[in-house]
Design a protein around this motif. Structure first.
Motif, mmCIF file in Angstrom:
data_model
loop_
_atom_site.group_PDB
_atom_site.id
_atom_site.type_symbol
_atom_site.label_atom_id
_atom_site.label_comp_id
_atom_site.label_asym_id
_atom_site.label_seq_id
_atom_site.Cartn_x
_atom_site.Cartn_y
_atom_site.Cartn_z
ATOM 1 N N MET A 93 1.041 -1.269 0.035
ATOM 2 C CA MET A 93 0.076 0.223 -0.074
ATOM 3 C C MET A 93 0.780 1.356 0.116
ATOM 4 O O MET A 93 1.987 1.247 0.358
ATOM 5 C CB MET A 93 -0.866 -0.075 1.237
ATOM 6 C CG MET A 93 -0.228 0.099 2.582
ATOM 7 S SD MET A 93 -1.258 0.281 3.828
ATOM 8 C CE MET A 93 -1.975 1.758 3.838
ATOM 9 N N GLU A 94 0.365 2.298 -0.541
ATOM 10 C CA GLU A 94 1.067 3.557 -0.451
ATOM 11 C C GLU A 94 0.890 4.078 1.088
ATOM 12 O O GLU A 94 0.192 4.114 1.841
ATOM 13 C CB GLU A 94 0.512 4.702 -1.237
ATOM 14 C CG GLU A 94 1.179 6.085 -1.284
ATOM 15 C CD GLU A 94 0.412 6.930 -2.118
ATOM 16 O OE1 GLU A 94 0.774 8.035 -2.386
ATOM 17 O OE2 GLU A 94 -0.792 6.805 -2.425
ATOM 18 N N TRP A 95 2.551 4.412 1.601
ATOM 19 C CA TRP A 95 2.535 4.431 2.764
ATOM 20 C C TRP A 95 3.835 5.436 3.078
ATOM 21 O O TRP A 95 4.848 4.965 2.597
ATOM 22 C CB TRP A 95 2.614 3.599 3.868
ATOM 23 C CG TRP A 95 2.614 3.952 5.124
ATOM 24 C CD1 TRP A 95 3.524 4.029 6.239
ATOM 25 C CD2 TRP A 95 1.158 4.544 6.017
ATOM 26 N NE1 TRP A 95 3.302 4.494 7.405
ATOM 27 C CE2 TRP A 95 1.899 5.026 7.080
ATOM 28 C CE3 TRP A 95 -0.020 4.444 5.823
ATOM 29 C CZ2 TRP A 95 1.101 5.217 8.135
ATOM 30 C CZ3 TRP A 95 -0.803 5.445 6.604
ATOM 31 C CH2 TRP A 95 -0.262 5.335 7.852
ATOM 32 N N SER A 132 2.330 9.992 -0.347
ATOM 33 C CA SER A 132 3.556 9.977 -0.704
ATOM 34 C C SER A 132 4.408 9.551 -1.788
ATOM 35 O O SER A 132 5.632 9.804 -2.035
ATOM 36 C CB SER A 132 4.351 9.191 0.760
ATOM 37 O OG SER A 132 4.316 7.846 0.565
ATOM 38 N N GLY A 133 3.572 8.771 -2.588
ATOM 39 C CA GLY A 133 3.987 8.305 -3.698
ATOM 40 C C GLY A 133 4.839 6.922 -3.459
ATOM 41 O O GLY A 133 5.318 6.586 -4.323
ATOM 42 N N ARG A 134 5.165 6.411 -2.216
ATOM 43 C CA ARG A 134 6.033 5.281 -1.936
ATOM 44 C C ARG A 134 5.107 4.169 -1.649
ATOM 45 O O ARG A 134 4.042 4.380 -0.707
ATOM 46 C CB ARG A 134 7.001 5.705 -0.681
ATOM 47 C CG ARG A 134 8.041 6.700 -1.078
ATOM 48 C CD ARG A 134 8.871 6.982 0.129
ATOM 49 N NE ARG A 134 8.340 6.716 1.369
ATOM 50 C CZ ARG A 134 8.803 7.134 2.475
ATOM 51 N NH1 ARG A 134 10.040 7.794 2.417
ATOM 52 N NH2 ARG A 134 8.043 7.001 3.759
ATOM 53 N N THR A 135 5.400 3.282 -2.207
ATOM 54 C CA THR A 135 4.955 1.911 -1.672
ATOM 55 C C THR A 135 5.437 0.847 -0.765
ATOM 56 O O THR A 135 6.849 0.817 -0.977
ATOM 57 C CB THR A 135 4.475 1.180 -2.965
ATOM 58 O OG1 THR A 135 3.509 1.952 -4.106
ATOM 59 C CG2 THR A 135 3.495 -0.216 -2.689
ATOM 60 N N GLN A 136 4.882 0.447 0.411
ATOM 61 C CA GLN A 136 5.595 -0.170 1.332
ATOM 62 C C GLN A 136 4.643 -1.606 1.504
ATOM 63 O O GLN A 136 3.646 -1.657 1.244
ATOM 64 C CB GLN A 136 5.436 0.492 2.732
ATOM 65 C CG GLN A 136 6.528 1.681 2.774
ATOM 66 C CD GLN A 136 6.785 2.156 4.147
ATOM 67 O OE1 GLN A 136 6.906 1.143 5.013
ATOM 68 N NE2 GLN A 136 6.581 3.465 4.357
ATOM 69 N N SER A 137 5.467 -2.773 1.868
ATOM 70 C CA SER A 137 4.915 -4.072 2.145
ATOM 71 C C SER A 137 4.499 -4.345 3.578
ATOM 72 O O SER A 137 5.626 -3.817 4.298
ATOM 73 C CB SER A 137 5.864 -5.014 1.577
ATOM 74 O OG SER A 137 5.230 -6.362 1.507
#
Length: 157
Positions: free
Chosen positions: A106-108, A112-117
């Motif tokens: 998900m974007e987190w 922010s434009g960053r995707t984290q798992s």
């Protein structure tokens, strides 16, 4: 049509009591939530899948437990958001130190434009029925009551 979900309430007998396995959802939204946030391991299924098969699949994905034995139906309950949850019971002695969950992206942080798992389940625990009633999503409490009715020889202190 509302979404459907299926899961398994794993339990064991210890010192004359029933202990149940609950899982805590992973991800930043659930990070600091405890009471009412825990759940039976469960997940959504579609019209082409049977709830019992979906329950077995979801428990394996969320915990790493392959439930192969007989399941006892605990019925269905509708959660606050409208999702209908079918639950089953199965006896297990799963070692929570062996928890292995799938993950989601998900974007987190937001926007922010960053995707984290994140893990779908970040931890699991064995709880007495009394403790589980405080921890579990309130809509799932009837599953605990039904399990307790199936195991009347056990009692809480």
């Amino acid at each position: 049509m509302s979404k459907k979900s299926a899961g398994i309430l794993l339990y064991k007998h210890e010192a004359g009591r029933i202990l149940v396995l609950l899982v805590h959802p992973g991800g930043p939204f659930w990070n600091n939530r405890d009471l009412g946030a825990w759940s039976i391991p469960k997940g959504e299924y579609g019209p082409d899948e049977q709830p019992e098969a979906a329950a077995r699949r979801e428990v394996h994905e969320e915990t790493g437990i392959a439930v192969t034995g007989r399941l006892t139906s605990l019925g269905e309950e509708r959660q606050k958001g409208g999702k209908l949850v079918a639950a089953y019971a199965s006896e297990s002695d799963f070692d929570i130190d062996r928890l292995r969950s799938n993950s989601f992206d998900m974007e987190w942080p937001p926007r922010s434009g960053r995707t984290q798992s994140f893990p779908e389940v970040d931890r699991a625990g064995w709880f007495t029925l009394a403790d589980a009633r405080a921890k579990i999503n309130p809509a799932q409490r009837p599953f605990l009551d039904r399990l307790e009715a199936l195991c009347p020889k056990d009692s809480e202190p």
